[in-house]
Design a protein around this motif. Structure first.
Motif, PDB file in Angstrom:
ATOM      1  N   TYR A  97      -1.251  -4.104  -7.159  1.00  0.00           N
ATOM      2  CA  TYR A  97       0.127  -3.639  -7.046  1.00  0.00           C
ATOM      3  C   TYR A  97       1.088  -4.790  -7.285  1.00  0.00           C
ATOM      4  CZ  TYR A  97       4.480  -1.733  -5.380  1.00  0.00           C
ATOM      5  OH  TYR A  97       5.783  -1.315  -5.317  1.00  0.00           O
ATOM      6  N   ILE A 154       0.845  -1.203   0.000  1.00  0.00           N
ATOM      7  CA  ILE A 154       0.000   0.000   0.000  1.00  0.00           C
ATOM      8  C   ILE A 154       0.876   1.246   0.000  1.00  0.00           C
ATOM      9  CG2 ILE A 154      -1.612   1.375   1.395  1.00  0.00           C
ATOM     10  CD1 ILE A 154      -2.842  -1.365   2.290  1.00  0.00           C
ATOM     11  N   LEU A 163       2.586   1.602  -3.411  1.00  0.00           N
ATOM     12  CA  LEU A 163       1.616   2.066  -4.404  1.00  0.00           C
ATOM     13  C   LEU A 163       1.338   3.553  -4.218  1.00  0.00           C
ATOM     14  CD1 LEU A 163      -0.396   1.563  -6.701  1.00  0.00           C
ATOM     15  CD2 LEU A 163      -2.062   0.856  -4.962  1.00  0.00           C
ATOM     16  N   GLU A 174       1.810   6.575  -6.875  1.00  0.00           N
ATOM     17  CA  GLU A 174       0.680   7.426  -7.271  1.00  0.00           C
ATOM     18  C   GLU A 174       0.791   8.857  -6.725  1.00  0.00           C
ATOM     19  OE1 GLU A 174      -2.751   5.131  -6.023  1.00  0.00           O
ATOM     20  OE2 GLU A 174      -2.748   4.021  -7.915  1.00  0.00           O
ATOM     21  N   GLU A 190      -9.788  -2.583  -5.452  1.00  0.00           N
ATOM     22  CA  GLU A 190      -9.334  -1.307  -4.907  1.00  0.00           C
ATOM     23  C   GLU A 190      -7.891  -1.025  -5.293  1.00  0.00           C
ATOM     24  OE1 GLU A 190      -9.483   2.296  -2.639  1.00  0.00           O
ATOM     25  OE2 GLU A 190     -11.016   1.033  -3.532  1.00  0.00           O
ATOM     26  N   ASP A 191      -7.020  -2.008  -5.115  1.00  0.00           N
ATOM     27  CA  ASP A 191      -5.598  -1.822  -5.414  1.00  0.00           C
ATOM     28  C   ASP A 191      -5.033  -3.059  -6.081  1.00  0.00           C
ATOM     29  OD1 ASP A 191      -5.358   0.728  -4.222  1.00  0.00           O
ATOM     30  OD2 ASP A 191      -4.939  -0.146  -2.256  1.00  0.00           O
TER      31      ASP A 191
END
Length: 170
Positions: free
Chosen positions: A94, A27, A30, A34, A91-92
């Motif tokens: 990665y 997280i 990522l 971003e 949602e993610d």
């Protein structure tokens, strides 16, 4: 879902509580990519509580190579009234930079599509930042299309609390 060994050599499996440090690291990585690191307030304790409680808010697929986590797909259920079917919101997604282009991302998202079909879902959806052209090209290569005419709206933090207080005046 039983672990899946893909043709790319990655093993895809559902996350376990011991994966929380890796999930948090992914997280954070990522968010760095971003340019949103300032928004990450997740902790291992909060992830453990929300991912591995009696009623988890989300689930995570972990991709491993040589026994080491190298990527994840964090997702949760949604629902389509038009289809009258459940769906999955990714949602993610990665993958660590040194693993990109090796098939790990494709293995994660196709495993998630397989899980969606297995669970009787009518759709799999996600959002992608408009400037992230490598991700947009990757998703197009898998057959994904953009939803023209739809705009994402969000309320968080104090704005969310202020909206909730509006109930008192409704």
């Amino acid at each position: 879902m039983s672990p899946i060994t893909t043709t790319s050599g990655a093993v895809i499996r559902l996350a376990e509580p011991g994966d929380v440090p890796h999930i948090l690291r992914f997280i954070q990585e990522l968010a760095d990519y971003e340019k949103l690191s300032h928004e990450v307030v997740a902790t291992e304790a909060k992830l453990t509580e929300t991912l591995f409680s009696d009623q988890p808010a989300a689930e995570v697929l972990i991709a491993e190579r040589d026994g080491q986590p190298v990527g994840m797909a964090l997702f949760f259920p949604n629902y389509s009234t038009f289809l009258a079917q459940p769906g999955i919101h990714l949602e993610d997604l990665y993958v660590q930079p040194d693993q990109r282009g090796s098939g790990v991302g494709k293995a994660l998202i196709t495993s998630l599509a397989h899980l969606a079909v297995e669970r009787g879902c009518g759709r799999l959806e996600w959002m992608v930042l408009d400037w992230n052209e490598p991700a947009r090209q990757f998703y197009r290569s898998l057959g994904a299309s953009a939803l023209d005419g739809w705009l994402t709206k969000r309320v968080t933090g104090e704005s969310l609390h202020a909206m909730a207080r509006m109930l008192e005046r409704a």
